[in-house]
Design an enzyme around this catalytic site. Structure first.
Site, PDB file in Angstrom:
ATOM      1  CG  HIS A  72      -1.980  -1.018   1.203  1.00 46.92           C
ATOM      2  ND1 HIS A  72      -3.125  -0.937   1.968  1.00 46.92           N
ATOM      3  CD2 HIS A  72      -2.102  -2.160   0.484  1.00 46.92           C
ATOM      4  CE1 HIS A  72      -3.893  -1.986   1.734  1.00 46.92           C
ATOM      5  NE2 HIS A  72      -3.281  -2.739   0.837  1.00 46.92           N
ATOM      6  CE1 TYR A  81      -6.873   3.567  10.487  1.00 46.29           C
ATOM      7  CE2 TYR A  81      -6.054   3.702   8.229  1.00 46.29           C
ATOM      8  CZ  TYR A  81      -5.961   3.199   9.516  1.00 46.29           C
ATOM      9  OH  TYR A  81      -4.954   2.314   9.819  1.00 46.29           O
ATOM     10  N   PRO A 118      -5.625  -0.445  17.980  1.00 46.05           N
ATOM     11  CG  PRO A 118      -7.374  -1.768  17.185  1.00 46.05           C
ATOM     12  CD  PRO A 118      -6.848  -1.133  18.436  1.00 46.05           C
ATOM     13  CE  LYS A 162       2.716   3.236  13.923  1.00 49.48           C
ATOM     14  NZ  LYS A 162       3.466   3.071  12.685  1.00 49.48           N
ATOM     15  CE1 TYR A 191      -2.037   3.926   9.370  1.00 48.50           C
ATOM     16  CE2 TYR A 191      -0.656   2.649   7.877  1.00 48.50           C
ATOM     17  CZ  TYR A 191      -1.842   2.817   8.549  1.00 48.50           C
ATOM     18  OH  TYR A 191      -2.836   1.866   8.429  1.00 48.50           O
TER      19      TYR A 191
END
Length: 391
Positions: free
Chosen positions: A72, A201, A293, A297, A385
């Site tokens: 991704h 998200y 979550p 991580k 991220y």
């Protein structure tokens, strides 16, 4: 029995530590309460940070990940009725890989068995002893019901939040820092082809939603729900209807529906144990810390921990140098707290707090809009991220 390193827990942390030590010529034995079949099928996190994938390739564990993992190059934040993409490649030239924890575990078990590693599954009554001495011990009952003792130089507690390692440290020594969030995730695994090739998200007035995937045929989706949610009140058709409602955008694609392979509710909490070492007992992964979550991580932090431990144990056991084991907890906790903050940031920016007033909700939207429109803010999110470099 005698070994150099006793490792409690055959999750990604324990297995990778054993593999890294083997590459450095250090012996270890891994003890696990569950069966091999169980740990290879246990579905957990699926996002691997850039430093994690680089490490797995360096130590000979990247072949199947590179063949089957989904790379991704960004994520989308969905709010105000539209998608706002954060492009990792554009901002950093890096990416993440979606590759399930159970797949990492399969690769590690295969590698350890190929190299003659000693993995003992289905052990019980595991107890640690004499951790303040130079020769700690682990007693356990093996799969055949035989009581056994393992004498070692150091013990790595990689047995998760509910394992025996952390409770083995005296309460007077250990401090636990915990934060409980006022919501949970209802997660599903569905046999349905993804309609997107990156994670989404979503912050909506109905609650948070995460759209992710495990393969070209399997999607993984999450809904924000109350911590006391009863799964019987969420039949499949209600779950799909809520997913469609929360993720709806003008002109956007619909979520593909399919048979549910798994359904569960996960509470949201943060936890950090300090220090991550007592005598010759060292904690790693979920045994020492839990993150919500939202920031992806958990497994990556465990891998960062055991990379440090492998270097520290090698220095101690092969070169008789103790500075790395002495500094392990402080070094690991610096990364842990950074990950805790990022996970809290993502969680608070995207979820609806049932106690929040309109002022707080407008602040939340303001943060989302700034993150999506500012190159500096987007870069900060992307940097955290995809994963900060290992120490």
């Amino acid at each position: 029995m005698r070994t150099q390193v006793a490792i409690i827990g055959a999750g990604p942390a324990g297995l990778l530590l054993s593999h890294l030590l083997h590459l450095r010529g250090v012996e270890s034995v891994v003890l696990e309460t569950r069966s091999r079949e169980y740990v290879e099928k246990r579905v957990r996190a699926g996002v691997l940070e850039y430093p994690t994938t680089e490490l797995l390739r360096e130590v000979g564990l990247g072949e199947r990940m590179d063949a089957e993992g989904l790379v991704h190059h960004g994520i989308s934040l969905r709010f105000d009725g539209a998608d706002h993409r954060i492009g990792f490649d554009d901002l950093l030239g890096k990416s993440i890989t979606v590759y399930g924890q159970q797949e990492v575990v399969k690769d590690l078990i295969a590698a350890r068995l190929r190299d003659g590693g000693e993995l003992r599954f289905e052990v019980s009554e595991t107890t640690v002893h004499d951790v303040s001495s130079d020769h700690p011990r682990v007693t356990f009952t093996d799969a055949a019901g035989v009581a056994s003792e393992l004498v070692c130089d150091v013990i790595a507690g990689c047995d998760g939040f509910h394992g025996i390692s952390r409770p083995s440290i005296p309460e007077a020594v250990l401090t636990g820092h915990e934060h409980i969030y006022p919501f949970a995730w209802l997660g599903i695994l569905a046999k349905a082809a993804p309609v997107r090739d990156e994670l989404v998200y979503t912050r909506s007035e109905r609650g948070f939603t995460l759209y992710s995937m495990r393969s070209p045929e399997i999607t993984r989706l999450y809904l924000q729900v109350s911590p006391d949610t009863d799964l019987t009140e969420w039949p499949d058709d209600r779950i799909w209807a809520e997913l469609h409602a929360r993720m709806a955008i003008d002109g956007g694609e619909q979520v593909n529906e399919g048979p549910l392979l798994e359904k569960s509710v996960t509470p949201m909490r943060s936890f950090v144990a300090s220090p991550m070492r007592h005598g010759r007992l060292f904690l790693a992964g979920d045994a020492a810390h839990i993150v919500p979550p939202t920031g992806a991580k958990g497994m990556n932090l465990a891998i960062a921990d055991v990379k440090l431990l492998a270097e520290a144990f090698t220095a101690l056991l092969k070169d008789n140098r103790s500075e790395l084991v002495e500094s392990y907890s402080d070094t690991a906790l610096r990364r842990v707290w950074r990950a805790e903050h990022f996970s809290w940031f993502m969680t608070s920016m995207l979820h609806l707090d049932p106690a929040a007033d309109e002022f707080q909700r407008q602040l939340q939207l303001s943060q989302l809009r700034y993150t999506a429109s500012s190159t500096a803010a987007a870069t900060s999110l992307a940097e955290n991220y995809v994963g900060l470099p290992f120490s």
